[in-house]
Motif scaffolding. Structure first.
Motif, PDB file in Angstrom:
ATOM      1  N   GLN A 109       0.825  -1.213   0.000  1.00 33.40           N
ATOM      2  CA  GLN A 109       0.000   0.000   0.000  1.00 33.40           C
ATOM      3  C   GLN A 109       0.857   1.261   0.000  1.00 33.40           C
ATOM      4  O   GLN A 109       0.490   2.264  -0.622  1.00 33.40           O
ATOM      5  N   TYR A 110       2.024   1.193   0.686  1.00 36.00           N
ATOM      6  CA  TYR A 110       2.889   2.370   0.813  1.00 36.00           C
ATOM      7  C   TYR A 110       4.288   2.047   0.279  1.00 36.00           C
ATOM      8  O   TYR A 110       5.237   1.823   1.040  1.00 36.00           O
ATOM      9  N   LEU A 116       3.586   9.989   3.535  1.00 34.73           N
ATOM     10  CA  LEU A 116       2.596   9.533   4.511  1.00 34.73           C
ATOM     11  C   LEU A 116       2.397  10.546   5.627  1.00 34.73           C
ATOM     12  O   LEU A 116       3.358  11.209   6.053  1.00 34.73           O
ATOM     13  N   ASP A 136      -2.828   5.615  13.040  1.00 30.76           N
ATOM     14  CA  ASP A 136      -3.499   5.991  11.796  1.00 30.76           C
ATOM     15  C   ASP A 136      -2.453   6.367  10.764  1.00 30.76           C
ATOM     16  O   ASP A 136      -1.399   6.951  11.096  1.00 30.76           O
ATOM     17  N   SER A 137      -2.752   6.050   9.524  1.00 35.22           N
ATOM     18  CA  SER A 137      -1.837   6.411   8.429  1.00 35.22           C
ATOM     19  C   SER A 137      -2.649   6.693   7.178  1.00 35.22           C
ATOM     20  O   SER A 137      -3.706   6.096   6.964  1.00 35.22           O
ATOM     21  N   GLU A 138      -2.135   7.598   6.351  1.00 33.13           N
ATOM     22  CA  GLU A 138      -2.787   7.869   5.065  1.00 33.13           C
ATOM     23  C   GLU A 138      -1.793   8.543   4.132  1.00 33.13           C
ATOM     24  O   GLU A 138      -0.853   9.232   4.565  1.00 33.13           O
ATOM     25  N   ALA A 146      -5.965  15.777   4.212  1.00 38.19           N
ATOM     26  CA  ALA A 146      -5.933  14.566   5.040  1.00 38.19           C
ATOM     27  C   ALA A 146      -7.193  14.449   5.891  1.00 38.19           C
ATOM     28  O   ALA A 146      -7.802  15.444   6.276  1.00 38.19           O
ATOM     29  N   HIS A 148      -7.293  11.757   8.548  1.00 38.65           N
ATOM     30  CA  HIS A 148      -6.975  11.111   9.824  1.00 38.65           C
ATOM     31  C   HIS A 148      -5.869  11.806  10.613  1.00 38.65           C
ATOM     32  O   HIS A 148      -5.522  11.345  11.704  1.00 38.65           O
ATOM     33  N   LYS A 165     -10.767   4.424  11.303  1.00 38.68           N
ATOM     34  CA  LYS A 165     -10.314   4.860   9.977  1.00 38.68           C
ATOM     35  C   LYS A 165     -11.401   4.636   8.929  1.00 38.68           C
ATOM     36  O   LYS A 165     -11.673   5.498   8.088  1.00 38.68           O
ATOM     37  N   THR A 169     -13.489   7.602   6.977  1.00 35.07           N
ATOM     38  CA  THR A 169     -13.392   7.625   5.517  1.00 35.07           C
ATOM     39  C   THR A 169     -14.771   7.637   4.869  1.00 35.07           C
ATOM     40  O   THR A 169     -15.039   8.443   3.970  1.00 35.07           O
TER      41      THR A 169
END
Length: 693
Positions: A109-110, A116, A136-138, A146, A148, A165, A169
């Motif tokens: 995903q990352y 991030l 939390d991460s995004e 953003a 979160h 999360k 969302t």
């Protein structure tokens, strides 16, 4: 053109972007079925993640929000069933490791190069290498977008399968569809109370820019919720007043009412006179009365009920009065029958204990119209009970009855006038909510000559002294009550039962006195026999459960002792205290308890410090909340999402005023400008969700 209300708020939640059938099923556990339900699933709290700083600025154990670029990934399996993923992150001031447990997907995903925004707990225990245990991460190519982190972040009530999360969302996605949502609260009301518009309020309550935005949005939704509820009540009240009743009375006070008032051995209080004026106006109206009469213990509500029943009989109509217990029904019969028979009005009492022959005689007389006033218990609502011309109905201690029971009595006539009475003082904020479809009358003052009851709180160690007080009062010709919470011993509650206590006292400290025993498991005949002996004075001390809480009137009783008093609510203790102090002698209430909680200690202090039932009711509501205050399902309390009956009582008053004003001008909310408001009210407080009492 503005989007249609139904197109947005009524859309099934599974069609909100990011939801789908599986998550929709999980959301149903939170009573979220539509996009509107999702948007009205308000945050329970907020976290301030507005400060984005380098990780070295934070100490060990602090929660940090950090912006950085992924350098590379590392996967570690220290033991079976545990996978640790570490991403090396450059925050512009150094490199640290972001750590996830059992979330291998973050590697794909990352990928390296991803920017991030991370929130997590700082951990400095690894030889100078800083780690961040990620909460939390995004991806944050544009940090201002953003959801979160980097902002005030909402925290929601959740259910299995829905994380913070995920909830943030999908609500964020739902909000994107509301930019042109139509306002349904009239603009004049929003301006009057300086409330923000719907779209702005939805955005600010979920993703606020600052504390002020949250505060204003909460004000709007608190008012909105109370306003919609009061609209439902106002419509019901208006509907009742638009159906003309088929019966009528002689206007004003007729000769029987005047004779009754003239022959009273006392002067009615100013409050009684005022309340009777309000009720007489209702009775003389072409529409049925639906009124709640509140009055503290001993305030004189029985006089008002007598006047209602006399006015009915005087107009050639029948009256009925229903009480929750046989003891209270008998008490009313003893008091009212003397007053009414002196005026030539025929009175009878019907309970489950009424013998068959007498019962048949009463039923026949009632259907012929020979019986003008019938008192009784639930027996009054049985199918075989038929009135010839029922005009007025009085329900005493109404909170003991369900909605259907009271309606069943009303259906015995053609829209009879209804007066419901309670000696449980109810805070106005709660009365406007639970009984908002009823007009409200209150008797505050007590009849003159009543002496204040001296109230004491003692521990069980002081019981010998308490018993000496009882003996002293009995020697002076008085009587006493001793109340216990249970009839028999309970393994789960450390309380002494009435049965065991009566046995113990009769052989111990009160062995020279005459003791009686009263509890709910006695038959009706047994209860009445005990009460007759107590009223006659052949019983000195009545040991009882709370069956004597309501309606028992023995003026010679001057001492009320409540064992394990901390197990009772304030309203119940106040009712028990009201069983004494009904004569001209000094009376005492002794609360025996060793409260283990701060709430228990506060209740005892409140009882000692005030005899004002309404002040105690406010305190009881504050300590226990509205659900426990009533303790019954029939209370009609709505399930408010954001409003609080105690905190928001002022908003409730304002909402009631505005709702009444609106319904007076548009009873069915059919004007074009009110149609969306009507839909929202129907959705929020539909017949399924809204139970009037």
């Amino acid at each position: 053109m503005a989007l249609n209300y139904n197109d947005i708020l009524n859309k099934p939640v599974q069609y909100v972007k990011g939801v789908g059938p599986k998550r929709a099923a999980a959301l149903q556990k939170l009573n979220i079925f539509t996009a509107g339900d999702l948007l009205y699933h308000f945050p329970r709290s907020y976290q301030d993640r507005t400060k984005i700083l380098p990780v070295h600025s934070y100490g060990d154990g602090q929660v940090a929000t950090v912006l950085g670029r992924v350098l590379h990934a590392q996967e570690i399996k220290p033991r079976r069933g545990l996978t640790i993923v570490k991403l090396a992150i450059d925050d512009g001031h150094g490199v640290f490791y972001a750590v996830w447990f059992n979330q291998k997907y973050v590697i794909k995903q990352y990928p390296p190069g991803t920017t991030l925004l991370l929130t997590g707990k700082v951990d400095r225990r690894f030889g100078g290498k800083v780690q961040l245990q990620v909460l939390d991460s995004e991806i944050a190519d544009e940090p201002e977008q953003a959801v979160h982190g980097g902002r005030i972040v909402p925290v929601y009530a959740l259910t299995e399968g829905i994380s913070q999360k995920i909830m943030r969302t999908i609500i964020h996605k739902a909000l994107e569809q509301t930019t042109q949502l139509q306002e349904y609260i009239p603009l004049t009301i929003l301006e009057k109370y300086r409330l923000p518009a719907l779209v702005k309020s939805l955005r600010d309550i979920h993703f606020p820019e600052d504390d002020k935005g949250v505060h204003q949005a909460r004000r709007r939704f608190i008012f909105e919720e109370l306003f919609l509820f009061q609209l439902a009540l106002a419509q019901k009240r208006q509907g009742l007043k638009r159906i003309p009743k088929s019966h009528s009375y002689s206007q004003g006070e007729g000769p029987l009412v005047k004779k009754f008032l003239k022959n009273l051995p006392f002067e009615p209080t100013a409050d009684q006179i005022k309340v009777w004026g309000e009720i007489m106006q209702d009775l003389d109206s072409p529409y049925p009365m639906n009124r709640l009469l509140q009055g503290d213990v001993g305030a004189g509500k029985t006089l008002i009920s007598a006047l209602v029943l006399i006015k009915a009989a005087e107009g050639g109509l029948q009256g009925a009065m229903m009480a929750p217990t046989e003891i209270l029904a008998e008490q009313h019969y003893m008091g009212l029958s003397k007053w009414l028979t002196d005026l030539g009005i025929s009175v009878e009492i019907l309970t489950s204990s009424t013998k068959k022959a007498k019962r048949e005689e009463i039923l026949a007389g009632l259907s012929r119209g020979d019986i003008q006033v019938l008192l009784g218990t639930h027996a009054l609502i049985q199918e075989v009970v038929e009135f010839k011309n029922l005009g007025a109905v009085v329900v005493d201690e109404q909170h003991r009855f369900g909605v259907k029971q009271r309606q069943a009595l009303q259906y015995k006539g053609k829209l009879p006038d209804m007066l419901v009475m309670t000696a449980t003082p109810i805070p106005r904020s709660l009365a406007l909510t639970v009984y908002g479809d009823l007009d409200l009358s209150v008797i505050y003052s007590l009849p003159p000559g009543r002496k204040p009851i001296k109230t004491y709180h003692v521990t069980h160690r002081a019981l010998p002294e308490v018993y000496r007080l009882i003996i002293k009062e009995v020697q002076q010709g008085r009587q006493a009550y001793i109340v216990c919470p249970l009839v028999e011993e309970s393994d789960s509650l450390d309380v002494q039962s009435a049965v065991d206590l009566a046995e113990e006292l009769s052989q111990g400290p009160l062995r020279h006195l005459s003791l009686g025993l009263m509890h709910g498991r006695l038959s009706a005949d047994e209860k009445e026999a005990v009460m007759d002996r107590f009223r006659a004075g052949s019983i000195d001390v009545l040991v009882s459960t709370t069956v004597i809480e309501v309606g028992v009137d023995v003026p010679n009783a001057t001492v009320m002792v409540v064992i394990d008093a901390d197990r009772f609510g304030l309203a119940q203790l106040h009712q028990l205290r009201g069983r004494v102090g009904r004569g001209s002698q000094r009376s005492y209430c002794v609360l025996v308890s060793n409260p283990k909680t701060e709430e228990g200690r506060q209740r005892m202090a409140a009882m000692v410090n005030t005899s004002d039932g309404f002040a105690l009711a406010e305190e009881d509501l504050r300590l226990r909340g509205p659900g426990e205050f009533f303790g019954i399902k029939q209370s009609g309390l709505p399930d408010f999402k954001i409003a609080d009956l105690i905190r928001d009582r002022q908003a409730m008053e304002c909402a009631r005023q505005e709702a009444n004003h609106l319904v007076r001008h548009d009873p069915h909310l059919t004007m074009p400008q009110h149609q969306l408001l009507n839909r929202q009210m129907q959705h929020r407080f539909s017949k399924k969700a809204f139970h009037s009492t």
